[in-house]
Write a protein that holds these residues in place. Structure first.
Motif, mmCIF file in Angstrom:
data_model
loop_
_atom_site.group_PDB
_atom_site.id
_atom_site.type_symbol
_atom_site.label_atom_id
_atom_site.label_comp_id
_atom_site.label_asym_id
_atom_site.label_seq_id
_atom_site.Cartn_x
_atom_site.Cartn_y
_atom_site.Cartn_z
ATOM 1 N N PHE A 129 21.449 54.556 32.855
ATOM 2 C CA PHE A 129 22.344 55.592 32.370
ATOM 3 C C PHE A 129 22.467 55.468 30.847
ATOM 4 N N PRO A 130 22.770 56.553 30.154
ATOM 5 C CA PRO A 130 22.851 56.498 28.685
ATOM 6 C C PRO A 130 23.882 55.504 28.153
ATOM 7 N N ASP A 131 24.942 55.237 28.918
ATOM 8 C CA ASP A 131 25.976 54.330 28.426
ATOM 9 C C ASP A 131 25.608 52.856 28.576
ATOM 10 N N VAL A 132 24.478 52.566 29.214
ATOM 11 C CA VAL A 132 24.126 51.177 29.517
ATOM 12 C C VAL A 132 23.632 50.394 28.301
ATOM 13 N N PRO A 133 22.600 50.853 27.573
ATOM 14 C CA PRO A 133 22.100 50.032 26.456
ATOM 15 C C PRO A 133 23.161 49.658 25.422
ATOM 16 N N PRO A 134 23.999 50.607 24.975
ATOM 17 C CA PRO A 134 25.003 50.197 23.981
ATOM 18 C C PRO A 134 26.042 49.235 24.554
ATOM 19 N N ALA A 135 26.397 49.411 25.829
ATOM 20 C CA ALA A 135 27.368 48.494 26.436
ATOM 21 C C ALA A 135 26.804 47.090 26.523
ATOM 22 N N LEU A 136 25.561 46.957 26.961
ATOM 23 C CA LEU A 136 24.946 45.636 27.062
ATOM 24 C C LEU A 136 24.822 44.983 25.686
ATOM 25 N N ALA A 137 24.461 45.765 24.694
ATOM 26 C CA ALA A 137 24.322 45.226 23.343
ATOM 27 C C ALA A 137 25.653 44.689 22.826
ATOM 28 N N THR A 138 26.733 45.396 23.116
ATOM 29 C CA THR A 138 28.057 44.960 22.674
ATOM 30 C C THR A 138 28.507 43.714 23.417
ATOM 31 N N LEU A 139 28.314 43.706 24.726
ATOM 32 C CA LEU A 139 28.805 42.605 25.547
ATOM 33 C C LEU A 139 28.023 41.317 25.330
ATOM 34 N N ARG A 140 26.747 41.427 24.991
ATOM 35 C CA ARG A 140 25.897 40.241 24.873
ATOM 36 C C ARG A 140 26.380 39.284 23.782
ATOM 37 N N ASP A 141 27.084 39.790 22.800
ATOM 38 C CA ASP A 141 27.585 38.933 21.728
ATOM 39 C C ASP A 141 28.701 38.009 22.198
ATOM 40 N N ARG A 142 29.322 38.362 23.322
ATOM 41 C CA ARG A 142 30.499 37.595 23.746
ATOM 42 C C ARG A 142 30.330 36.930 25.105
ATOM 43 N N ASP A 154 40.219 44.159 39.216
ATOM 44 C CA ASP A 154 40.770 43.587 37.990
ATOM 45 C C ASP A 154 40.754 44.598 36.856
ATOM 46 N N ALA A 155 39.839 45.545 36.935
ATOM 47 C CA ALA A 155 39.805 46.660 35.991
ATOM 48 C C ALA A 155 39.012 47.789 36.628
ATOM 49 N N GLU A 156 39.265 48.995 36.158
ATOM 50 C CA GLU A 156 38.541 50.172 36.621
ATOM 51 C C GLU A 156 38.140 50.983 35.401
ATOM 52 N N VAL A 157 36.880 51.400 35.359
ATOM 53 C CA VAL A 157 36.382 52.196 34.242
ATOM 54 C C VAL A 157 35.591 53.377 34.785
ATOM 55 N N SER A 158 35.564 54.446 34.029
ATOM 56 C CA SER A 158 34.797 55.612 34.432
ATOM 57 C C SER A 158 33.437 55.660 33.745
ATOM 58 N N SER A 159 33.244 54.794 32.768
ATOM 59 C CA SER A 159 31.990 54.711 32.030
ATOM 60 C C SER A 159 31.841 53.283 31.523
ATOM 61 N N LEU A 160 30.605 52.832 31.372
ATOM 62 C CA LEU A 160 30.406 51.495 30.816
ATOM 63 C C LEU A 160 30.791 51.429 29.347
ATOM 64 N N ALA A 161 30.963 52.578 28.706
ATOM 65 C CA ALA A 161 31.462 52.583 27.335
ATOM 66 C C ALA A 161 32.871 51.993 27.260
ATOM 67 N N GLU A 162 33.617 52.072 28.369
ATOM 68 C CA GLU A 162 34.980 51.540 28.421
ATOM 69 C C GLU A 162 35.014 50.049 28.771
ATOM 70 N N LEU A 163 33.886 49.512 29.203
ATOM 71 C CA LEU A 163 33.880 48.151 29.732
ATOM 72 C C LEU A 163 34.232 47.082 28.700
ATOM 73 N N PRO A 164 33.705 47.122 27.474
ATOM 74 C CA PRO A 164 34.064 46.057 26.525
ATOM 75 C C PRO A 164 35.563 45.910 26.310
ATOM 76 N N ILE A 165 36.278 47.013 26.217
ATOM 77 C CA ILE A 165 37.725 46.935 26.018
ATOM 78 C C ILE A 165 38.408 46.406 27.268
ATOM 79 N N ALA A 166 37.977 46.880 28.443
ATOM 80 C CA ALA A 166 38.574 46.406 29.697
ATOM 81 C C ALA A 166 38.376 44.907 29.860
ATOM 82 N N LEU A 167 37.183 44.417 29.534
ATOM 83 C CA LEU A 167 36.917 42.985 29.658
ATOM 84 C C LEU A 167 37.683 42.187 28.613
ATOM 85 N N ALA A 168 37.842 42.737 27.434
ATOM 86 C CA ALA A 168 38.603 42.042 26.396
ATOM 87 C C ALA A 168 40.035 41.820 26.853
#
Length: 257
Positions: free
Chosen positions: A104-117, A211-225
């Motif tokens: 999905f289009p939201d996947v590559p940027p989400a993975l790139a952001t999350l990989r740092d942490r 533990d969290a619910e998101v409608s897009s992986l774009a929301e995942l970094p904030i939810a995990l934080a």
């Protein structure tokens, strides 16, 4: 919650990977070939081929996805008297299915952001191998049901294998996926945390709280934080709390691989 998060593990189909157009494309290729082989296939429809997955899934849901798909294709071919062409049809289906499977289009940027942490993992019931779906090299580890006898989700053994691959305590691992039973309820029972990816805005079933619910992986970094910081509770999108939930059975039931 106590423990901080160190590892984020993703389901594959309909979480990271847009499986529906790929499966449809594979079935269209099979139907075109059926019609080329015999006039008897002229009356066979794409909807019938799509329905053949559901017709065989119930009795085979514990089997590898490839075996279930072959059984569905056998049923489809029998509609036109093409029973002897299963191997060719399966090869055609899988070649087209994997050629069309992309994130999905939201996947590559989400993975790139999350990989740092976080350490990132990939764990699936299906046959979507990362190297065949545009995700090669994205994850620190990968877990596949049916490799070395590993049972499918929601079996606790599946999540024990995920935790073993992560190399950290279960409470430091969060599992992200679209299936309520497989990706929310089952990992929580195994001691992991869970994030429900609810792309369709379905009502949340009763009896369990992600533990969290998101409608897009774009929301995942904030939810995990928020979870990482120990906020607890349900982060990000609050959709349909307390609903009954219809069709939240998991993408492997609906689509096939």
């Amino acid at each position: 919650m106590g423990s901080v998060l160190t590892t984020v593990v993703f389901d594959a189909d309909e979480t990271l990977l847009d499986l529906r157009p790929a499966v449809t494309g594979g079935l269209v290729a099979v139907l075109d070939e059926m019609r080329r082989l015999t006039p008897a296939a002229a009356e066979v429809t794409l909807a019938e081929l799509e329905s053949d997955w559901g017709a065989v899934f119930g009795e085979m849901k514990a089997a590898p996805v490839t075996e279930i798909r072959r059984a569905a294709l056998a049923r489809s071919l029998a509609r036109a008297g093409l029973d002897d062409h299963l191997d060719e049809a399966a090869a055609l289906f899988f070649a087209r299915r994997f050629a069309l499977t992309r994130p999905f289009p939201d996947v590559p940027p989400a993975l790139a952001t999350l990989r740092d942490r976080y350490t990132l993992g990939f764990a699936t019931n299906g046959n979507s191998r990362t190297e065949r779906c545009g995700l090669a090299g994205e994850f620190a580890f990968e877990v596949y049901a049916h490799e070395n006898g590993l049972p499918k989700k929601p079996a606790p053994e599946f999540f024990a294998a995920v935790v073993a691959a992560a190399g950290v305590p279960a409470e430091q691992v969060v599992y992200v996926g679209d299936s309520w039973e497989h990706d929310v309820v089952a990992p929580q029972r195994a001691g992991l945390r869970s994030v429900w990816l609810n792309r369709q805005g379905l009502p949340r079933p009763a009896g369990c709280t992600p533990d969290a619910e998101v409608s897009s992986l774009a929301e995942l970094p904030i939810a995990l934080a928020r979870l990482h910081a120990g906020a607890g509770g349900v982060g990000a999108v609050e959709s349909g709390v307390g609903g009954v939930g219809v069709g939240v059975g998991g993408s492997d039931v609906e689509l096939g691989g």
